[in-house]
Design an enzyme around this catalytic site. Structure first.
Site, PDB file in Angstrom:
ATOM      1  N   SER A 227       0.837  -1.195   0.000  1.00 22.55           N
ATOM      2  CA  SER A 227       0.000   0.000   0.000  1.00 22.55           C
ATOM      3  C   SER A 227       0.876   1.250   0.000  1.00 22.55           C
ATOM      4  O   SER A 227       2.002   1.243   0.500  1.00 22.55           O
ATOM      5  CB  SER A 227      -0.917   0.002   1.223  1.00 22.55           C
ATOM      6  OG  SER A 227      -0.162  -0.110   2.413  1.00 22.55           O
TER       7      SER A 227
ATOM      8  N   TYR B 295       1.412 -11.535   1.032  1.00 23.46           N
ATOM      9  CA  TYR B 295       1.933 -12.622   0.212  1.00 23.46           C
ATOM     10  C   TYR B 295       2.520 -13.684   1.136  1.00 23.46           C
ATOM     11  O   TYR B 295       3.107 -13.356   2.164  1.00 23.46           O
ATOM     12  CB  TYR B 295       2.995 -12.090  -0.752  1.00 23.46           C
ATOM     13  CG  TYR B 295       2.431 -11.157  -1.789  1.00 23.46           C
ATOM     14  CD1 TYR B 295       1.735 -11.656  -2.888  1.00 23.46           C
ATOM     15  CD2 TYR B 295       2.559  -9.781  -1.651  1.00 23.46           C
ATOM     16  CE1 TYR B 295       1.190 -10.804  -3.827  1.00 23.46           C
ATOM     17  CE2 TYR B 295       2.018  -8.917  -2.593  1.00 23.46           C
ATOM     18  CZ  TYR B 295       1.328  -9.436  -3.677  1.00 23.46           C
ATOM     19  OH  TYR B 295       0.788  -8.588  -4.594  1.00 23.46           O
TER      20      TYR B 295
ATOM     21  N   THR C 267      -2.398 -13.907  -0.512  1.00 24.59           N
ATOM     22  CA  THR C 267      -2.386 -14.012  -1.970  1.00 24.59           C
ATOM     23  C   THR C 267      -1.368 -15.061  -2.389  1.00 24.59           C
ATOM     24  O   THR C 267      -0.166 -14.912  -2.124  1.00 24.59           O
ATOM     25  CB  THR C 267      -2.050 -12.651  -2.602  1.00 24.59           C
ATOM     26  OG1 THR C 267      -3.039 -11.699  -2.224  1.00 24.59           O
ATOM     27  CG2 THR C 267      -2.008 -12.753  -4.114  1.00 24.59           C
TER      28      THR C 267
ATOM     29  N   LYS D 272      -6.316 -16.287  -1.189  1.00 22.87           N
ATOM     30  CA  LYS D 272      -6.723 -15.511  -2.365  1.00 22.87           C
ATOM     31  C   LYS D 272      -5.908 -15.949  -3.577  1.00 22.87           C
ATOM     32  O   LYS D 272      -4.678 -15.910  -3.551  1.00 22.87           O
ATOM     33  CB  LYS D 272      -6.529 -14.012  -2.122  1.00 22.87           C
ATOM     34  CG  LYS D 272      -7.011 -13.127  -3.256  1.00 22.87           C
ATOM     35  CD  LYS D 272      -6.828 -11.653  -2.918  1.00 22.87           C
ATOM     36  CE  LYS D 272      -7.396 -10.761  -4.002  1.00 22.87           C
ATOM     37  NZ  LYS D 272      -6.684 -10.894  -5.289  1.00 22.87           N
TER      38      LYS D 272
ATOM     39  N   HIS E 185      -6.075 -13.047 -10.207  1.00 22.87           N
ATOM     40  CA  HIS E 185      -5.290 -11.815 -10.090  1.00 22.87           C
ATOM     41  C   HIS E 185      -5.671 -10.819 -11.176  1.00 22.87           C
ATOM     42  O   HIS E 185      -4.832 -10.049 -11.662  1.00 22.87           O
ATOM     43  CB  HIS E 185      -3.788 -12.119 -10.140  1.00 22.87           C
ATOM     44  CG  HIS E 185      -2.965 -11.263  -9.213  1.00 22.87           C
ATOM     45  ND1 HIS E 185      -2.676 -11.621  -7.918  1.00 22.87           N
ATOM     46  CD2 HIS E 185      -2.383 -10.054  -9.378  1.00 22.87           C
ATOM     47  CE1 HIS E 185      -1.940 -10.690  -7.343  1.00 22.87           C
ATOM     48  NE2 HIS E 185      -1.766  -9.706  -8.214  1.00 22.87           N
TER      49      HIS E 185
ATOM     50  N   GLY F  37     -13.252  -9.044 -13.242  1.00 21.15           N
ATOM     51  CA  GLY F  37     -14.172  -8.675 -14.311  1.00 21.15           C
ATOM     52  C   GLY F  37     -15.451  -7.998 -13.890  1.00 21.15           C
ATOM     53  O   GLY F  37     -16.307  -7.721 -14.740  1.00 21.15           O
TER      54      GLY F  37
END
Length: 408
Positions: A122, A142, A167, A263, A287, A320
């Protein structure tokens, strides 16, 4: 802000009616090299296209005279009630879109009664974000079982971020040719042509020079390009490791006492294994098409993953989502809520916090309108009985036409 309270950053309201409108305006506001990072993806962008096209393969079932005066859009995720079934997902270096990036996004999320997931990279540090937060937000990490990961987890926990997304689809960086072609390498490559393009975006350039919010401040404390390069190098060296395995995730489950989500899952077996380790949920994600091209669209694999683990864990998804109707389809196919990334970055680029809030306004109104026209009173009612594959819908239409022809 100009005279009479008019904000000259805004375009005419009728020009920003959809997320696609925000995308076009954001592209105009950002330098090309930044836009390639915000909107680009891996290889030929096939997965990016597939993520969008997947929503077009479903039609709605509608029931008339349903008698609902209002619709309930609230859901429960990560132990909290959200007024909207949308979470602002983690996006690194949000300060590239707007210098207050993460702070502006979390403020907009709070205005809509939802949450923001703070990225490991961030543009504001974990502690800075916590000082600006009105509620406990989420954290993204991560997977790494070393001291850096342990330190970040402690910092996030102490900052009140009790839900963590791990992630797992970035063992190496994806092949993002578009970024490299526009100079977004490590370090960035600035040519006279690229500098001229930056100069054509003076508001963006001035914000970068004044505020230095383009790096990952939880990893590097310096600002500007130097801090950005340092944070990317730390991320690549320490937090992207192709040797990581399920034991590392188990270590994180043991260390993290709050809600823990994996994730980047696209396979039901992986989702099952994660839940067997004690994780509270999965995020079905590729991703945003930024890692491996030709992975399946997230909406296509969502039903199988929901069938595999939905009775034992929460199932979230991203990828999407550009319409409120997309959110409704995802919920009907088994998602408990969705995450968005690029859409709120568009909002940041156009008008900061208010831009993100307006993006969420648009999605909220579209979800509500979709439910009203379907005859649904609450998102809790949504299941697969409310949607039909478009091929089936087309066949049903043909059958109806054939029946009409026979009876004439």
């Amino acid at each position: 802000m100009g005279p009479f309270g008019f904000d000259y950053r805004l375009v005419a309201p009728e020009k920003l009616l959809s997320l696609d409108d925000y995308r076009r305006e954001a592209k105009r506001r950002l330098p090309k090299m930044v836009w390639s990072y915000v909107d680009g993806g891996a290889d030929d962008h096939v997965t990016i296209s597939d993520n969008r096209e997947a929503f077009g393969r479903w039609s709605f079932r509608t029931r008339v005279l349903a008698g609902h005066a209002a619709r309930d859009l609230s859901v429960k995720a990560a132990g909290v009630t959200l007024d909207l079934p949308i979470i602002l997902g983690p996006t690194g270096f949000a300060g590239l879109s707007y210098w207050r990036g993460d702070i502006a996004a979390l403020k907009a999320a709070e205005r809509h009664g939802t949450r923001y997931a703070v990225s490991t990279v961030s543009s504001w540090s974990i502690e800075e974000i916590a000082r600006e937060s009105g509620v406990d937000h989420f954290f993204q990490l991560y997977p790494q079982s070393g001291e850096l990961a342990a330190s970040l987890m402690r910092r996030a926990w102490n900052a009140g971020q009790k839900t963590m997304f791990v992630t797992v689809d970035v063992p190496v960086r994806g092949n993002r040719e578009g970024e490299r072609k526009h100079g977004m390498g490590i370090p960035p490559v600035l040519t006279p042509r690229r500098l001229l393009n930056v100069a054509r975006h003076p508001k963006w350039a001035l914000d970068v020079l004044l505020h230095q919010r383009i790096g990952g401040r939880s990893l590097a404390t310096t600002g500007g390009v130097t801090g950005a390069i340092e944070s990317i190098e730390i991320q690549s060296r320490e937090l992207m490791q192709s040797t990581l395995d399920w034991d590392d995730l188990a270590w994180m489950r043991d260390k993290w006492k709050g809600n823990l989500y994996i994730k980047g899952v696209l396979d039901p077996e992986d989702a099952t294994r994660a839940v067997d380790l004690g994780l509270d949920g999965v995020v079905v994600s590729n991703h945003g098409g930024r890692q491996l091209d030709f992975t399946p669209a997230t909406l296509d694999v969502l039903p199988d993953i929901a069938d595999a683990v939905g009775d034992r864990a929460e199932v979230l998804m991203d990828g999407g989502v550009r319409r409120g109707s997309d959110v409704v389809k995802a919920l009907a196919l088994g998602a408990d809520a969705v995450l968005i990334g690029r859409p709120y970055l568009y909002g940041l680029a156009v008008n900061g916090e208010d831009g993100v809030a307006h993006v969420l306004d648009i999605l909220r109104e579209e979800i509500d309108t979709t439910l009203a026209l379907m005859g649904v009173g609450s998102v809790a009612e949504l299941d697969r009985s409310w949607i039909v594959p478009r091929a089936s819908a087309a066949a049903q239409s043909q059958n109806t036409s054939a029946f009409r022809d026979q009876t004439v």
